[in-house]
Design a protein around this motif. Structure first.
Motif, PDB file in Angstrom:
ATOM      1  N   VAL A  76      11.599  36.744  23.873  1.00  0.00           N
ATOM      2  CA  VAL A  76      13.038  36.956  24.039  1.00  0.00           C
ATOM      3  C   VAL A  76      13.555  35.938  25.050  1.00  0.00           C
ATOM      4  O   VAL A  76      13.037  35.822  26.151  1.00  0.00           O
ATOM      5  CB  VAL A  76      13.349  38.385  24.523  1.00  0.00           C
ATOM      6  N   GLU A  87      16.870  35.146  27.074  1.00  0.00           N
ATOM      7  CA  GLU A  87      18.185  35.641  27.464  1.00  0.00           C
ATOM      8  C   GLU A  87      18.514  35.130  28.851  1.00  0.00           C
ATOM      9  O   GLU A  87      17.628  34.756  29.615  1.00  0.00           O
ATOM     10  CB  GLU A  87      18.254  37.160  27.406  1.00  0.00           C
ATOM     11  N   ASN A 127      21.076  35.790  32.387  1.00  0.00           N
ATOM     12  CA  ASN A 127      21.792  36.859  33.091  1.00  0.00           C
ATOM     13  C   ASN A 127      22.780  36.306  34.101  1.00  0.00           C
ATOM     14  O   ASN A 127      22.920  36.827  35.199  1.00  0.00           O
ATOM     15  CB  ASN A 127      20.784  37.776  33.799  1.00  0.00           C
ATOM     16  N   HIS A 171      25.386  28.485  28.341  1.00  0.00           N
ATOM     17  CA  HIS A 171      24.029  28.069  27.984  1.00  0.00           C
ATOM     18  C   HIS A 171      23.971  27.689  26.517  1.00  0.00           C
ATOM     19  O   HIS A 171      24.641  28.312  25.680  1.00  0.00           O
ATOM     20  CB  HIS A 171      23.035  29.215  28.216  1.00  0.00           C
ATOM     21  N   SER A 219      19.220  36.855  16.299  1.00  0.00           N
ATOM     22  CA  SER A 219      20.298  36.890  17.273  1.00  0.00           C
ATOM     23  C   SER A 219      20.509  38.331  17.703  1.00  0.00           C
ATOM     24  O   SER A 219      20.559  39.232  16.874  1.00  0.00           O
ATOM     25  CB  SER A 219      21.580  36.335  16.653  1.00  0.00           C
ATOM     26  N   MET A 220      20.627  38.535  18.998  1.00  0.00           N
ATOM     27  CA  MET A 220      20.854  39.893  19.490  1.00  0.00           C
ATOM     28  C   MET A 220      22.289  40.331  19.233  1.00  0.00           C
ATOM     29  O   MET A 220      22.605  41.505  19.346  1.00  0.00           O
ATOM     30  CB  MET A 220      20.507  39.977  20.959  1.00  0.00           C
ATOM     31  N   ASN A 255      22.156  30.817  19.095  1.00  0.00           N
ATOM     32  CA  ASN A 255      23.035  31.544  20.009  1.00  0.00           C
ATOM     33  C   ASN A 255      22.216  32.472  20.892  1.00  0.00           C
ATOM     34  O   ASN A 255      21.313  33.149  20.417  1.00  0.00           O
ATOM     35  CB  ASN A 255      24.068  32.356  19.223  1.00  0.00           C
ATOM     36  N   LEU A 256      22.557  32.489  22.163  1.00  0.00           N
ATOM     37  CA  LEU A 256      21.851  33.326  23.124  1.00  0.00           C
ATOM     38  C   LEU A 256      22.586  34.643  23.309  1.00  0.00           C
ATOM     39  O   LEU A 256      23.809  34.677  23.194  1.00  0.00           O
ATOM     40  CB  LEU A 256      21.747  32.595  24.458  1.00  0.00           C
ATOM     41  N   PRO A 257      21.875  35.689  23.593  1.00  0.00           N
ATOM     42  CA  PRO A 257      20.414  35.842  23.675  1.00  0.00           C
ATOM     43  C   PRO A 257      19.792  35.838  22.280  1.00  0.00           C
ATOM     44  O   PRO A 257      20.435  36.210  21.302  1.00  0.00           O
ATOM     45  CB  PRO A 257      20.228  37.193  24.359  1.00  0.00           C
ATOM     46  N   VAL A 258      18.522  35.419  22.228  1.00  0.00           N
ATOM     47  CA  VAL A 258      17.837  35.273  20.950  1.00  0.00           C
ATOM     48  C   VAL A 258      16.383  35.739  21.095  1.00  0.00           C
ATOM     49  O   VAL A 258      15.802  35.668  22.170  1.00  0.00           O
ATOM     50  CB  VAL A 258      17.908  33.808  20.467  1.00  0.00           C
ATOM     51  N   THR A 259      15.837  36.219  19.975  1.00  0.00           N
ATOM     52  CA  THR A 259      14.437  36.630  19.930  1.00  0.00           C
ATOM     53  C   THR A 259      13.724  35.811  18.875  1.00  0.00           C
ATOM     54  O   THR A 259      14.211  35.672  17.753  1.00  0.00           O
ATOM     55  CB  THR A 259      14.311  38.126  19.575  1.00  0.00           C
ATOM     56  N   HIS A 284      17.010  23.334  26.711  1.00  0.00           N
ATOM     57  CA  HIS A 284      17.914  24.356  27.236  1.00  0.00           C
ATOM     58  C   HIS A 284      18.927  23.637  28.112  1.00  0.00           C
ATOM     59  O   HIS A 284      18.566  22.986  29.096  1.00  0.00           O
ATOM     60  CB  HIS A 284      17.133  25.397  28.043  1.00  0.00           C
TER      61      HIS A 284
END
Length: 141
Positions: A36, A38, A40, A45, A69-70, A97-101, A117
């Motif tokens: 994951v 992500e 914060n 980003h 994609s979350m 696209n963030l957050p991403v798994t 990044h």
């Protein structure tokens, strides 16, 4: 809010935003099937996937990497690798696209995912810090 475009790197000096670009990577294996990514903080980003490849020790089976994609919770395969056929794929500039798994949907890996990044700091402190940078001869003493 302006979006940072990777194709505008030549005109960065005219921007008030200060981008920071770092290489990024993760490993997916049979034991670690998910990663994951992500953030914060309140900065902008971007994550660009460049390469996905198998380790030399990977079994000769199909290894499928998915990105989820979350925001949408929808999984999409981005690479299907097999050592004897296609052990590596270059995805020049695939933006996620963030957050991403990242998921290893099938296969045991190890699978390496590499990318860039980019963090864009458009805070007042970053802009002021950039305006105070001095590259004259006195900075060498």
């Amino acid at each position: 809010m302006d979006r940072f475009n990777i194709s505008s790197l030549s005109s960065l000096s005219s921007l008030t935003k200060k981008p920071v670009c770092v290489m990024w990577g993760c490993i997916l294996t049979g034991n670690q099937r998910q990663f994951v990514f992500e953030v914060n903080d309140l900065l902008e980003h971007q994550l660009f996937i460049k390469t996905i490849c198998l380790d030399a020790a990977a079994k000769d089976e199909l290894h499928v990497v998915e990105v989820q994609s979350m925001i949408t919770a929808k999984s999409t395969p981005i690479a299907s690798l097999k050592p004897s056929v296609m052990p590596m794929v270059s995805l020049y500039g695939l933006e996620v696209n963030l957050p991403v798994t990242f998921n290893l949907h099938s296969g045991g890996g190890p699978v390496y995912i590499y990318g860039q990044h980019i963090t864009i700091d458009d805070s007042e402190e970053a802009v002021e810090e950039e305006s105070h940078e001095h590259l004259g001869p006195s900075s060498f003493y």
